[in-house]
Design a protein around this motif. Structure first.
Motif, PDB file in Angstrom:
ATOM      1  N   LEU A 122      29.244  45.025 -24.065  1.00 28.09           N
ATOM      2  CA  LEU A 122      30.278  44.159 -23.505  1.00 28.09           C
ATOM      3  C   LEU A 122      29.818  42.714 -23.459  1.00 28.09           C
ATOM      4  N   LEU A 123      28.534  42.496 -23.191  1.00 27.93           N
ATOM      5  CA  LEU A 123      28.007  41.138 -23.105  1.00 27.93           C
ATOM      6  C   LEU A 123      28.122  40.397 -24.439  1.00 27.93           C
ATOM      7  N   LYS A 124      28.158  41.155 -25.529  1.00 30.15           N
ATOM      8  CA  LYS A 124      28.256  40.553 -26.856  1.00 30.15           C
ATOM      9  C   LYS A 124      29.703  40.356 -27.297  1.00 30.15           C
ATOM     10  N   THR A 125      30.648  40.776 -26.441  1.00 34.05           N
ATOM     11  CA  THR A 125      32.063  40.659 -26.766  1.00 34.05           C
ATOM     12  C   THR A 125      32.584  39.272 -26.384  1.00 34.05           C
ATOM     13  N   PRO A 126      33.346  38.612 -27.273  1.00 29.29           N
ATOM     14  CA  PRO A 126      33.843  37.253 -26.962  1.00 29.29           C
ATOM     15  C   PRO A 126      34.684  37.199 -25.691  1.00 29.29           C
ATOM     16  N   ASP A 127      35.542  38.183 -25.469  1.00 36.23           N
ATOM     17  CA  ASP A 127      36.402  38.222 -24.284  1.00 36.23           C
ATOM     18  C   ASP A 127      36.212  39.559 -23.574  1.00 36.23           C
ATOM     19  N   PRO A 128      35.121  39.703 -22.815  1.00 32.91           N
ATOM     20  CA  PRO A 128      34.791  40.989 -22.198  1.00 32.91           C
ATOM     21  C   PRO A 128      35.755  41.374 -21.077  1.00 32.91           C
ATOM     22  N   VAL A 129      36.094  42.660 -21.027  1.00 32.33           N
ATOM     23  CA  VAL A 129      36.996  43.186 -20.002  1.00 32.33           C
ATOM     24  C   VAL A 129      36.411  44.483 -19.449  1.00 32.33           C
TER      25      VAL A 129
END
Length: 269
Positions: A122-129
């Motif tokens: 998730l930390l590597k996701t541009p828009d984490p949810v």
């Protein structure tokens, strides 16, 4: 008379905590939402659909398995099979005996879920949810409140539970932050139909009247805003109501529309 609390707790009860809602997402953090709704409204199905549609998001399922198999600590050597209790079944069978125990354990398990760190993915996701299946707020303002109003929680148990709830949320502050709620709304009759369909053994004695009571609690808190809440920012928390009276589990078109609405809601935060 209710005993006086320390100044820190009195401020908490007055709404000084936590600063969880209506705040912009900080860099490196995630949008954090809770799925709320009645028993058997379709939360688990909806959560799986979110996970399939948005695989980069982080999902936290309701810890039902923990409630069904609570391990007791003992100094005596006993077999593991004798060391477990189905607390979910116990509270349904003897609510006046087990409601306080269950709600305390339920609150703690939900709190632990909301304190879990973000995954590396998730930390590597541009828009984490992050999505949670129910929250520490519905634990108090839906289920514990309803049990108190039914007389299954005594006044002193309700007082202790609320003080503990307030204290814990004050201590953890922004670590339990939520940015809004997804409220899955369906009639109590539809929830009862789905409850019978899934056939969870602990729930077989649940009657329509109980689901109607929980429906009213959800409507009062999330839609009508008439429930007294003790956190200032919680009163202004964004709530997105999704009508799920239609059986969406096997309807691709309905699923696509629900996911489109969720994505659009998050863009408004």
């Amino acid at each position: 008379m209710r005993p006086l609390l320390p100044l820190r707790l009195r401020r908490a009860a007055a709404g000084a905590l936590p600063r969880c809602f209506g705040k912009a997402r900080r860099g490196g953090s995630a949008w954090r939402l809770s799925i709320e709704g009645n028993i058997a409204v379709g939360k688990s199905t909806f959560l799986r659909l979110l996970g399939k549609t948005f695989p980069e998001w982080q999902m936290a399922t309701e810890p039902v398995a923990k409630w069904q198999k609570v391990q007791a600590s003992s100094t005596r050597e006993t077999s593991s099979s004798q060391n477990f209790g189905n607390l979910l079944q116990m509270v349904y069978q003897e609510p006046s005996r087990w409601s306080y125990t269950f709600q305390t354990y339920s609150c703690m398990s939900r709190l632990k879920a909301q304190l879990e760190p973000l995954s590396e993915k998730l930390l590597k996701t541009p828009d984490p949810v992050q999505i949670f299946e129910r929250s520490v707020y519905s634990d108090r303002y839906i289920f514990a409140k309803n049990l108190f109003e039914l007389g299954h929680l005594t006044e002193i148990e309700w007082t202790i539970y609320q003080d503990l709830h307030t204290f814990l949320l004050q201590e953890f502050g922004d670590r339990t932050a939520l940015h809004g709620f997804l409220y899955l709304q369906a009639t109590p009759e539809k929830c009862l139909e789905r409850l019978h369909r899934r056939g969870r053994p602990e729930e077989k004695a649940i009657q329509l009247e109980y689901l109607e009571q929980l429906h009213t609690q959800h409507e009062n808190w999330l839609v009508k805003k008439t429930t007294e809440v003790h956190f200032e920012n919680l009163r202004n928390a964004p709530v997105f109501v999704l009508n799920v009276n239609h059986d969406f589990e096997d309807d691709p078109a309905e699923q696509e529309e629900l996911m489109r609405k969720v994505k659009a809601f998050i863009k408004t935060l």
